[in-house]
Design a protein around this motif. Sequence first.
Motif, PDB file in Angstrom:
ATOM      1  N   ALA A 186       0.828  -1.209   0.000  1.00 32.87           N
ATOM      2  CA  ALA A 186       0.000   0.000   0.000  1.00 32.87           C
ATOM      3  C   ALA A 186       0.862   1.258   0.000  1.00 32.87           C
ATOM      4  O   ALA A 186       0.572   2.219  -0.720  1.00 32.87           O
ATOM      5  N   ARG A 187       1.915   1.263   0.790  1.00 34.41           N
ATOM      6  CA  ARG A 187       2.829   2.412   0.816  1.00 34.41           C
ATOM      7  C   ARG A 187       3.512   2.596  -0.526  1.00 34.41           C
ATOM      8  O   ARG A 187       3.665   3.715  -1.016  1.00 34.41           O
ATOM      9  N   LEU A 188       3.937   1.484  -1.120  1.00 34.30           N
ATOM     10  CA  LEU A 188       4.588   1.541  -2.420  1.00 34.30           C
ATOM     11  C   LEU A 188       3.628   2.076  -3.479  1.00 34.30           C
ATOM     12  O   LEU A 188       3.992   2.933  -4.292  1.00 34.30           O
ATOM     13  N   LYS A 189       2.396   1.603  -3.457  1.00 33.73           N
ATOM     14  CA  LYS A 189       1.393   2.075  -4.415  1.00 33.73           C
ATOM     15  C   LYS A 189       1.128   3.565  -4.238  1.00 33.73           C
ATOM     16  O   LYS A 189       1.066   4.322  -5.206  1.00 33.73           O
ATOM     17  N   LYS A 190       1.008   4.000  -2.978  1.00 36.19           N
ATOM     18  CA  LYS A 190       0.767   5.422  -2.708  1.00 36.19           C
ATOM     19  C   LYS A 190       1.920   6.278  -3.223  1.00 36.19           C
ATOM     20  O   LYS A 190       1.709   7.310  -3.858  1.00 36.19           O
ATOM     21  N   LEU A 191       3.158   5.838  -2.955  1.00 35.65           N
ATOM     22  CA  LEU A 191       4.332   6.560  -3.437  1.00 35.65           C
ATOM     23  C   LEU A 191       4.340   6.630  -4.960  1.00 35.65           C
ATOM     24  O   LEU A 191       4.576   7.698  -5.543  1.00 35.65           O
ATOM     25  N   THR A 227       3.932  10.150  -7.187  1.00 35.71           N
ATOM     26  CA  THR A 227       5.077  10.635  -7.975  1.00 35.71           C
ATOM     27  C   THR A 227       4.954  10.361  -9.462  1.00 35.71           C
ATOM     28  O   THR A 227       5.774  10.847 -10.249  1.00 35.71           O
ATOM     29  N   GLY A 228       3.980   9.555  -9.852  1.00 30.91           N
ATOM     30  CA  GLY A 228       3.834   9.218 -11.261  1.00 30.91           C
ATOM     31  C   GLY A 228       4.844   8.190 -11.748  1.00 30.91           C
ATOM     32  O   GLY A 228       5.003   7.986 -12.950  1.00 30.91           O
ATOM     33  N   ARG A 229       5.534   7.562 -10.834  1.00 29.28           N
ATOM     34  CA  ARG A 229       6.472   6.495 -11.189  1.00 29.28           C
ATOM     35  C   ARG A 229       5.807   5.154 -10.912  1.00 29.28           C
ATOM     36  O   ARG A 229       4.824   5.067 -10.187  1.00 29.28           O
ATOM     37  N   SER A 230       6.405   4.098 -11.450  1.00 30.11           N
ATOM     38  CA  SER A 230       5.829   2.772 -11.245  1.00 30.11           C
ATOM     39  C   SER A 230       6.322   2.143  -9.947  1.00 30.11           C
ATOM     40  O   SER A 230       7.376   2.516  -9.410  1.00 30.11           O
ATOM     41  N   LYS A 231       5.552   1.187  -9.442  1.00 28.67           N
ATOM     42  CA  LYS A 231       5.997   0.420  -8.279  1.00 28.67           C
ATOM     43  C   LYS A 231       7.292  -0.317  -8.615  1.00 28.67           C
ATOM     44  O   LYS A 231       8.186  -0.429  -7.779  1.00 28.67           O
ATOM     45  N   TYR A 257       9.647   0.680 -10.570  1.00 28.05           N
ATOM     46  CA  TYR A 257      10.756   1.638 -10.486  1.00 28.05           C
ATOM     47  C   TYR A 257      11.279   1.706  -9.055  1.00 28.05           C
ATOM     48  O   TYR A 257      12.481   1.614  -8.816  1.00 28.05           O
ATOM     49  N   TYR A 258      10.371   1.867  -8.087  1.00 34.78           N
ATOM     50  CA  TYR A 258      10.797   1.995  -6.696  1.00 34.78           C
ATOM     51  C   TYR A 258      11.351   0.693  -6.136  1.00 34.78           C
ATOM     52  O   TYR A 258      12.302   0.721  -5.341  1.00 34.78           O
ATOM     53  N   ALA A 259      10.810  -0.422  -6.534  1.00 28.64           N
ATOM     54  CA  ALA A 259      11.356  -1.706  -6.085  1.00 28.64           C
ATOM     55  C   ALA A 259      12.780  -1.882  -6.611  1.00 28.64           C
ATOM     56  O   ALA A 259      13.682  -2.299  -5.877  1.00 28.64           O
ATOM     57  N   THR A 260      12.993  -1.525  -7.875  1.00 26.10           N
ATOM     58  CA  THR A 260      14.333  -1.615  -8.472  1.00 26.10           C
ATOM     59  C   THR A 260      15.301  -0.683  -7.761  1.00 26.10           C
ATOM     60  O   THR A 260      16.434  -1.064  -7.443  1.00 26.10           O
ATOM     61  N   GLU A 261      14.861   0.553  -7.502  1.00 20.67           N
ATOM     62  CA  GLU A 261      15.706   1.519  -6.786  1.00 20.67           C
ATOM     63  C   GLU A 261      16.098   0.999  -5.403  1.00 20.67           C
ATOM     64  O   GLU A 261      17.260   1.112  -4.997  1.00 20.67           O
ATOM     65  N   ALA A 262      15.133   0.442  -4.690  1.00 24.26           N
ATOM     66  CA  ALA A 262      15.407  -0.065  -3.346  1.00 24.26           C
ATOM     67  C   ALA A 262      16.419  -1.210  -3.381  1.00 24.26           C
ATOM     68  O   ALA A 262      17.343  -1.266  -2.571  1.00 24.26           O
TER      69      ALA A 262
END
Length: 75
Positions: free
Chosen positions: A13-18, A22-26, A28-33
Amino acid sequence: MPMSLRLPGDVEARLKKLADLTGRSKTYYATEAICEHIEDLEDYYLAEQRLADIRAGRTETVPLEDVLREYGLAD
């Protein structure tokens, strides 16, 4: 390389909200992490293995004072 992850509901849920904010994909953030933290995890597991080797007597240690003296860093 495609992969699937199962995240705890609150984290997803936090990832989806982020992603929504921001207009980025989940993805994208998983890869960054992963990219940001994989080196720390590798270091952690290497240190854990070294500690196990020391405790099992497979590796010897060197006192810090000897290392400092060897490299001209002793007071």
